[in-house]
Design a protein around this motif. Structure first.
Motif, PDB file in Angstrom:
ATOM      1  N   LEU A   1       0.811  -1.219   0.000  1.00  0.00           N
ATOM      2  CA  LEU A   1       0.000   0.000   0.000  1.00  0.00           C
ATOM      3  C   LEU A   1       0.845   1.270   0.000  1.00  0.00           C
ATOM      4  N   GLU A   2       1.922   1.279   0.750  1.00  0.00           N
ATOM      5  CA  GLU A   2       2.746   2.492   0.796  1.00  0.00           C
ATOM      6  C   GLU A   2       3.359   2.825  -0.556  1.00  0.00           C
ATOM      7  N   PRO A   3       3.939   1.860  -1.307  1.00  0.00           N
ATOM      8  CA  PRO A   3       4.418   2.187  -2.660  1.00  0.00           C
ATOM      9  C   PRO A   3       3.295   2.652  -3.592  1.00  0.00           C
ATOM     10  N   ILE A   4       2.113   2.035  -3.491  1.00  0.00           N
ATOM     11  CA  ILE A   4       0.980   2.471  -4.318  1.00  0.00           C
ATOM     12  C   ILE A   4       0.590   3.899  -3.957  1.00  0.00           C
ATOM     13  N   LYS A   5       0.527   4.171  -2.662  1.00  0.00           N
ATOM     14  CA  LYS A   5       0.165   5.510  -2.189  1.00  0.00           C
ATOM     15  C   LYS A   5       1.159   6.552  -2.695  1.00  0.00           C
ATOM     16  N   ASN A   6       2.429   6.232  -2.634  1.00  0.00           N
ATOM     17  CA  ASN A   6       3.458   7.184  -3.068  1.00  0.00           C
ATOM     18  C   ASN A   6       3.415   7.399  -4.578  1.00  0.00           C
ATOM     19  N   GLU A   7       3.189   6.340  -5.350  1.00  0.00           N
ATOM     20  CA  GLU A   7       3.178   6.489  -6.807  1.00  0.00           C
ATOM     21  C   GLU A   7       2.017   7.345  -7.280  1.00  0.00           C
ATOM     22  N   PHE A   8       0.853   7.146  -6.668  1.00  0.00           N
ATOM     23  CA  PHE A   8      -0.339   7.866  -7.116  1.00  0.00           C
ATOM     24  C   PHE A   8      -0.624   9.123  -6.304  1.00  0.00           C
ATOM     25  N   GLY A   9       0.169   9.389  -5.248  1.00  0.00           N
ATOM     26  CA  GLY A   9      -0.011  10.593  -4.448  1.00  0.00           C
ATOM     27  C   GLY A   9      -1.321  10.623  -3.683  1.00  0.00           C
ATOM     28  N   LEU A  10      -1.627   9.557  -2.935  1.00  0.00           N
ATOM     29  CA  LEU A  10      -2.908   9.423  -2.250  1.00  0.00           C
ATOM     30  C   LEU A  10      -2.790   9.794  -0.781  1.00  0.00           C
ATOM     31  N   ASP A  11      -3.912  10.261  -0.185  1.00  0.00           N
ATOM     32  CA  ASP A  11      -3.974  10.381   1.270  1.00  0.00           C
ATOM     33  C   ASP A  11      -4.713   9.160   1.819  1.00  0.00           C
ATOM     34  N   ASP A  12      -4.881   9.083   3.153  1.00  0.00           N
ATOM     35  CA  ASP A  12      -5.469   7.885   3.744  1.00  0.00           C
ATOM     36  C   ASP A  12      -6.942   7.712   3.373  1.00  0.00           C
TER      37      ASP A  12
ATOM     38  N   ILE B   1     -12.789   2.894   4.570  1.00  0.00           N
ATOM     39  CA  ILE B   1     -13.110   4.297   4.281  1.00  0.00           C
ATOM     40  C   ILE B   1     -13.194   5.116   5.567  1.00  0.00           C
ATOM     41  N   LEU B   2     -13.950   4.635   6.549  1.00  0.00           N
ATOM     42  CA  LEU B   2     -14.137   5.402   7.777  1.00  0.00           C
ATOM     43  C   LEU B   2     -12.851   5.499   8.586  1.00  0.00           C
ATOM     44  N   VAL B   3     -12.065   4.451   8.604  1.00  0.00           N
ATOM     45  CA  VAL B   3     -10.782   4.526   9.303  1.00  0.00           C
ATOM     46  C   VAL B   3      -9.861   5.522   8.605  1.00  0.00           C
ATOM     47  N   GLY B   4      -9.876   5.509   7.263  1.00  0.00           N
ATOM     48  CA  GLY B   4      -9.059   6.469   6.530  1.00  0.00           C
ATOM     49  C   GLY B   4      -9.484   7.905   6.791  1.00  0.00           C
ATOM     50  N   VAL B   5     -10.796   8.158   6.773  1.00  0.00           N
ATOM     51  CA  VAL B   5     -11.311   9.506   7.057  1.00  0.00           C
ATOM     52  C   VAL B   5     -10.942   9.931   8.473  1.00  0.00           C
TER      53      VAL B   5
ATOM     54  N   ALA C   1      -8.524  13.031   9.685  1.00  0.00           N
ATOM     55  CA  ALA C   1      -9.069  14.061  10.570  1.00  0.00           C
ATOM     56  C   ALA C   1      -8.221  14.216  11.825  1.00  0.00           C
ATOM     57  N   LEU C   2      -7.766  13.109  12.389  1.00  0.00           N
ATOM     58  CA  LEU C   2      -6.940  13.167  13.596  1.00  0.00           C
ATOM     59  C   LEU C   2      -5.554  13.731  13.317  1.00  0.00           C
ATOM     60  N   ALA C   3      -5.086  13.545  12.065  1.00  0.00           N
ATOM     61  CA  ALA C   3      -3.752  14.029  11.709  1.00  0.00           C
ATOM     62  C   ALA C   3      -3.752  15.485  11.260  1.00  0.00           C
ATOM     63  N   ALA C   4      -4.911  16.043  10.965  1.00  0.00           N
ATOM     64  CA  ALA C   4      -4.985  17.398  10.411  1.00  0.00           C
ATOM     65  C   ALA C   4      -4.523  18.436  11.421  1.00  0.00           C
ATOM     66  N   GLY C   5      -3.802  19.439  10.922  1.00  0.00           N
ATOM     67  CA  GLY C   5      -3.419  20.577  11.745  1.00  0.00           C
ATOM     68  C   GLY C   5      -2.167  20.393  12.563  1.00  0.00           C
ATOM     69  N   SER C   6      -1.503  19.251  12.452  1.00  0.00           N
ATOM     70  CA  SER C   6      -0.279  19.018  13.224  1.00  0.00           C
ATOM     71  C   SER C   6       0.920  19.609  12.503  1.00  0.00           C
ATOM     72  N   ALA C   7       1.867  20.059  13.281  1.00  0.00           N
ATOM     73  CA  ALA C   7       3.075  20.645  12.702  1.00  0.00           C
ATOM     74  C   ALA C   7       3.934  19.587  12.025  1.00  0.00           C
ATOM     75  N   SER C   8       3.990  18.400  12.589  1.00  0.00           N
ATOM     76  CA  SER C   8       4.785  17.313  12.029  1.00  0.00           C
ATOM     77  C   SER C   8       3.865  16.360  11.289  1.00  0.00           C
ATOM     78  N   ALA C   9       3.877  16.455   9.960  1.00  0.00           N
ATOM     79  CA  ALA C   9       2.955  15.649   9.157  1.00  0.00           C
ATOM     80  C   ALA C   9       3.229  14.164   9.301  1.00  0.00           C
TER      81      ALA C   9
ATOM     82  N   ARG D   1      -2.988   5.137  13.937  1.00  0.00           N
ATOM     83  CA  ARG D   1      -3.019   4.241  15.096  1.00  0.00           C
ATOM     84  C   ARG D   1      -4.243   4.506  15.967  1.00  0.00           C
ATOM     85  N   THR D   2      -4.565   5.786  16.204  1.00  0.00           N
ATOM     86  CA  THR D   2      -5.729   6.126  17.032  1.00  0.00           C
ATOM     87  C   THR D   2      -7.035   5.740  16.346  1.00  0.00           C
ATOM     88  N   ALA D   3      -7.100   5.925  15.040  1.00  0.00           N
ATOM     89  CA  ALA D   3      -8.302   5.559  14.296  1.00  0.00           C
ATOM     90  C   ALA D   3      -8.580   4.059  14.420  1.00  0.00           C
TER      91      ALA D   3
END
Length: 446
Positions: free
Chosen positions: A44-55, A382-386, A390-398, A407-409
């Motif tokens: 999944l990580e190589p696929i995500k990087n190639e296509f530029g996807l978020d969770d 889908i819901l875990v990705g969303v 949402a939990l990662a949004a707004g953090s200084a360290s992406a 992990r929290t999701a």
């Protein structure tokens, strides 16, 4: 002895061991089913990087084939009630193998997305057709064990994917290589499945079900299914279980890489232990325990499955709260949770077969898998990705936020989903005896 099931070369008569052959062959097809399903999760990580996807987009991609499987499962299940089930299962296996190979050659995101949709169409045919077929090979008190052996394709296929896909991707320097390699055995097994000779529908049920019920059309057939009260609990349980299982299957490797800092190959090996080895143990042991319970009463098997799902909720939460320095804690307790949760799969099809007439079982199983995949299998990723985004949004360290958010999701959603599945099985246990008595009654014809 088992009825003559296999059409051997040269027109010779089938041997008495043909039931075991059919079970073994269907198991191999199921192994390939879950191997092909798991491939995108492992790389999944190589696929995500190639296509530029978020969770969120990753969750949608992971759910693509599940959504289609949910929609196609009902009509394909009903088709398997009308034509040979081996025909439906064999062609389904051929189709999903072809689309798996296509995923290894299509170079755009939407092309890869379409290939996963095609995999979903093919795989949606397999479980309803084979579940009904297996129910005609074994009587009720032996079905959990037989189905647990069939469902060993889930942990073994997933384990093989986690163990081999990362290594193949590294060896060929491409995440696409495992998709091309996986398709080859699928074509071979599909040809063998198409040669199965089936038993009569209801062959393993009590004698008073030997005479088929009269056909009354689609609307009345569906209406008769809706009168089976235990089916509602089973639908809730299957949705809850699939939510948890697909969330773990989709995001376990990424969380091991992001939060615990493992490499792709190491994360695949650890993931294989959690969802493969423990799943294997859970199904083998669970099938025996559930059949022993079924000999006591129809509802005992359902209650044992409910208790296992409750244990899965507790242990999965205990594992997912593990900190970055306690990888062993995650592996031990999440493995225990996954082990207890997968016991449910050895109960699902046998319980449906206990309360649904033979000529409606493929359609009922298609409905069960459709609801379970739509609400659970598709909803989980889908819901875990969303929630992760949402939990990662707004953090200084992406990077750190992405790891902590995922992990929290998982920590929130997976135990809750297992608990919902347990509630569904407890609901089904209230009605399963009355529904079985009604199914066995000669007056109860759809």
């Amino acid at each position: 002895m088992a009825p003559s099931l296999v059409k051997p070369p040269g027109g010779r008569s089938a041997t008495p061991s043909s039931a075991g052959y059919v079970l073994g062959l269907l198991f191999v097809g199921n192994l390939l089913n879950f191997y092909d399903r798991a491939l995108p999760s492992v790389v999944l990580e190589p696929i995500k990087n190639e296509f530029g996807l978020d969770d969120t987009q990753v969750g949608i991609l992971a759910s693509a084939f599940v959504l289609v499987a949910a929609l196609a499962g009902v009509p394909l299940g009903r088709l398997a009630d009308r034509i040979p089930r081996a025909t439906v299962a064999g062609w389904g296996l051929f189709v999903w193998s072809a689309f798996t190979a296509a995923g290894g050659v299509l170079t755009t995101f939407w092309g890869f997305f379409a290939s996963r949709v095609g995999v979903g169409v093919g795989e949606s045919s397999y479980a309803p057709a084979t579940g009904s077929l297996l129910s005609d090979l074994y009587p009720s008190e032996r079905r959990s064990r037989a189905h647990s052996l069939f469902m060993l394709g889930f942990p073994i296929g997933t384990l093989l994917a986690f163990v081999t896909a990362g290594g193949l991707a590294v060896a060929f320097d491409s995440w696409r290589a495992p998709f091309l390699i996986a398709a080859v055995p699928g074509f071979v097994v599909a040809l063998l499945v198409l040669r199965i000779r089936e038993p009569e529908r209801g062959a393993a049920d009590p004698a008073r079900l030997d005479a088929p019920a009269p056909h009354r059309g689609r609307r009345q057939s569906l209406r008769s299914l809706m009168k089976v009260r235990s089916l509602y609990g089973m639908l809730l349980a299957f949705a809850g279980y699939n939510f948890a299982a697909y969330a773990i299957g989709t995001f376990l490797t990424p969380v091991l890489q992001r939060y615990y800092g493992l490499s792709l190959v190491s994360a695949g090996l650890v993931g294989g232990i959690v969802v493969g080895v423990t799943g294997l143990i859970g199904l083998v042991a669970g099938g025996r325990v559930l059949d022993q319970a079924a000999r006591k009463s129809p509802e005992a098997r359902v209650r044992v499955a409910a208790l296992s799902l409750l244990g899965a909720a507790v242990f999965s939460f205990a594992g997912l709260i593990a900190g970055q320095g306690a990888l062993w804690w995650l592996v031990v307790f999440l493995s225990l949770g996954y082990l207890l949760g997968i016991v449910y799969l050895a109960a699902a099809v046998p319980v449906v077969s206990d309360v649904i007439r033979p000529e409606q079982r493929s359609g009922a199983l298609g409905l069960l898998f459709a609801v379970g995949y739509l609400l659970g299998g598709a909803g989980g990723p889908i819901l875990v990705g969303v929630l992760s985004d949402a939990l990662a949004a707004g953090s200084a360290s992406a990077t750190e936020a992405s790891a902590q958010g995922l992990r929290t999701a998982l920590m929130i959603s997976v135990p809750l989903a297992f608990a919902v599945a347990a509630a569904g099985m407890l609901l089904a246990a209230r009605f399963v005896r009355a529904d079985r008595d009604a199914m066995l009654s000669p007056q109860n014809t759809p």
